[in-house]
Design an enzyme around this catalytic site. Sequence first.
Site, PDB file in Angstrom:
ATOM      1  N   TRP A   1      -6.111  -5.107 -36.076  1.00 29.09           N
ATOM      2  CA  TRP A   1      -6.305  -6.544 -36.293  1.00 29.09           C
ATOM      3  C   TRP A   1      -7.780  -6.778 -35.990  1.00 29.09           C
ATOM      4  O   TRP A   1      -8.197  -6.718 -34.834  1.00 29.09           O
ATOM      5  CB  TRP A   1      -5.407  -7.365 -35.386  1.00 29.09           C
ATOM      6  CG  TRP A   1      -5.579  -8.834 -35.639  1.00 29.09           C
ATOM      7  CD1 TRP A   1      -6.423  -9.692 -34.993  1.00 29.09           C
ATOM      8  CD2 TRP A   1      -4.915  -9.612 -36.626  1.00 29.09           C
ATOM      9  NE1 TRP A   1      -6.324 -10.947 -35.505  1.00 29.09           N
ATOM     10  CE2 TRP A   1      -5.410 -10.950 -36.515  1.00 29.09           C
ATOM     11  CE3 TRP A   1      -3.961  -9.354 -37.594  1.00 29.09           C
ATOM     12  CZ2 TRP A   1      -4.962 -11.982 -37.330  1.00 29.09           C
ATOM     13  CZ3 TRP A   1      -3.523 -10.384 -38.413  1.00 29.09           C
ATOM     14  CH2 TRP A   1      -4.018 -11.664 -38.275  1.00 29.09           C
TER      15      TRP A   1
ATOM     16  N   ASN B   1      -7.995  -0.994 -28.724  1.00 32.50           N
ATOM     17  CA  ASN B   1      -7.436  -2.331 -28.882  1.00 32.50           C
ATOM     18  C   ASN B   1      -8.157  -3.227 -27.878  1.00 32.50           C
ATOM     19  O   ASN B   1      -8.278  -2.874 -26.717  1.00 32.50           O
ATOM     20  CB  ASN B   1      -5.926  -2.322 -28.571  1.00 32.50           C
ATOM     21  CG  ASN B   1      -5.348  -3.737 -28.549  1.00 32.50           C
ATOM     22  OD1 ASN B   1      -5.861  -4.619 -29.237  1.00 32.50           O
ATOM     23  ND2 ASN B   1      -4.316  -3.963 -27.736  1.00 32.50           N
ATOM     24  N   GLY B   2      -8.716  -4.361 -28.332  1.00 36.77           N
ATOM     25  CA  GLY B   2      -9.378  -5.286 -27.412  1.00 36.77           C
ATOM     26  C   GLY B   2     -10.815  -5.547 -27.842  1.00 36.77           C
ATOM     27  O   GLY B   2     -11.173  -5.431 -29.011  1.00 36.77           O
TER      28      GLY B   2
ATOM     29  N   GLU C   1       0.402 -32.925 -31.278  1.00 38.71           N
ATOM     30  CA  GLU C   1       0.765 -31.501 -31.391  1.00 38.71           C
ATOM     31  C   GLU C   1       2.154 -31.260 -30.801  1.00 38.71           C
ATOM     32  O   GLU C   1       2.955 -30.509 -31.359  1.00 38.71           O
ATOM     33  CB  GLU C   1      -0.283 -30.633 -30.711  1.00 38.71           C
ATOM     34  CG  GLU C   1       0.039 -29.157 -30.661  1.00 38.71           C
ATOM     35  CD  GLU C   1       0.229 -28.517 -32.042  1.00 38.71           C
ATOM     36  OE1 GLU C   1      -0.114 -29.145 -33.068  1.00 38.71           O
ATOM     37  OE2 GLU C   1       0.769 -27.391 -32.082  1.00 38.71           O
TER      38      GLU C   1
ATOM     39  N   HIS D   1       1.420 -52.415 -30.255  1.00 34.25           N
ATOM     40  CA  HIS D   1       1.153 -52.902 -31.624  1.00 34.25           C
ATOM     41  C   HIS D   1       2.268 -52.506 -32.589  1.00 34.25           C
ATOM     42  O   HIS D   1       2.082 -52.545 -33.800  1.00 34.25           O
ATOM     43  CB  HIS D   1      -0.204 -52.364 -32.097  1.00 34.25           C
ATOM     44  CG  HIS D   1      -1.331 -52.801 -31.224  1.00 34.25           C
ATOM     45  ND1 HIS D   1      -1.774 -54.105 -31.130  1.00 34.25           N
ATOM     46  CD2 HIS D   1      -2.061 -52.104 -30.320  1.00 34.25           C
ATOM     47  CE1 HIS D   1      -2.750 -54.188 -30.251  1.00 34.25           C
ATOM     48  NE2 HIS D   1      -2.955 -52.986 -29.751  1.00 34.25           N
TER      49      HIS D   1
END
Length: 611
Positions: free
Chosen positions: A74, A100-101, A484, A507
Amino acid sequence: MCGIIGYTGPAPVLPILLEGLRTLEYRGYDSAGVALVGAGALSVVKRAGKLGRLLQALDGDTVEGTAGVGHTRWATHGEPNDRNAHPHVDPAGDVAVIHNGIIENFAELRAKLAADGAVFASDTDTEVVAHLVAQCRRDGATDLAEAVRAAVRRLDGAFAIAVVDRREPGTIVACRREAPLVLGRVSGGALLSSDVAGLIAHTRDIEALLDDQVAVLTRDGIAVTDLGGRPAQGHRFTVDWDIAAAEKQGYAHFMLKEIHEQPLAVRETLLGRVDAEGRVTLDELRADADDFRFVDKVYIVACGTSFHAGMVAKYAIEHWAGIGVEVEIASEFRYRDPILTPHTLVVAISQSGETADTLAAATHARAQGAKVVAISNVVGSSLARDADAVLYTRAGPEIGVAATKTFVTQIIALDVLALYLAQARRALFPDECRDHLARMEALPDLLAQVLDSEQEIAGLARRFCRAGYVMFIGRHVGLPIALEGALKLKEISYVHAEGFAAGEMKHGPIALITDGGPVVALATRGHVRGKILSNIQEVKARGAVVLAIATEGDTEIKEHADHVVYVPEVHELLYPVLTVVPLQLLGYHIAAELGRDVDMPRNLAKTVTVE
Ligand code: AGP
């Protein structure tokens, strides 16, 4: 987040590596590769794209060895292509490394190695490790393990690496710091993997390497030491998961796993954001840094959860950089005639980097002469490729359709951008920027504390899951989190939910309050807390059941809200990184309680590549 696998032992190595990569492909699929050592030779085969392209490249090849490592990537540094695929090899072809990292100080190390004549074949941070290990062997390290220990002592960052050397054909040496690495013992050999899923087809007796420990895997088994070479012990445990559970690392859904990955994702997104001179930097800057000095207006364009991250960023950019910000839904921005000039900066946010409306909005902005900065989680995505500058989130693949860790890392990346703009306009001194970054670097541990409240939130979810409607209210940086929280709940549980600016209640929306109806209020400390407290009292007076998200130690809130979930105290602008987590967990547990398909909710796709 990448997939790492390694094996040494009497069984054919390549099939074990390929099976492991197939299992780990959910951890990354930009490229894949293997390195095998045997009879004094090192064989490396790697291809951009999914694992199938590597299998095609290997088809018919008799790549053999007595030990080997495999990697599915990735991307965080360097486009996803063949030359940036792992494994990476030193120029002499002796050593192969997978990783990885993030190597935080790779630019500095690369410059030093290049000054000594090193020639690099890729744009990755990983290749620096191959050069360093080879250099340490040349400088006298007695074996591969000692060379790896010496090299790792020079690395900063969060990483897991595995190294093979053609001169030690049955050996794999591995090390980790922050990024996961697990080991497995099998008859006549050993395995390693970035997570349990890669091992459980062979063994359930697992040893998790701990930070700055080094493992030497040979046919005699596994020897673990510290960085000084002294014997050490990882964390031994046994797992009873099946493969599907292992891919989720034991969590019931990818979404829950990804919520829990947020501390590491934030940590990695913050790595390497300050250069050697202590100045805030961007990942890829294709425009002249001076262009940012004269920015006099910012538009932020995005969709869905990314739009909410843009709303959070508005407060940081206006407060730190002193620039006016408008946040627009991309599908609206692209069809109107915004007044843009060469001094307008358009920030396009998209975790996938492929959302059609956001891509179109960025194109529309560029056509009007504006500079475009992309915030994306995918290196080399369409949005990132066409932008004038890019800031990558480093959350790793997000499998759950509902965005969680990519949202939190978007806020982090946008806060880094706000500091970059403040620095460029001299609105903040460099040391002020560093102080804000230091506060952000404390967030991973604080996020972990918030995650500890999961069981409490699961209990509230059981109470709220039968509600036909949930209202979320907030002010200032609490407003985007209210929106969210409502989006998370409705998109995975199908329970209707709405977020409102708390000041708008009188309102109109307050007419929706019913006896016993749940209202979630963002009520952390800050200059609008008193106002939100009044809103809580207003809805309570009309029968609402209130869940408040508040700052630890704020006992007054308990006098007014029915339930309170506390988050640690932080700088007012940083609360969204923490306050969104209880709402993510609330939405998740309500959806799970209702038996929804949490990772793949109805009617939704992870990436909306159509209008
Ligand atoms: C968020 O949970 C949803 N999956 C959706 O709103 C998403 O945020 C939106 O489609 C934008 O996606 P992007 O970040 O990939 O552009």
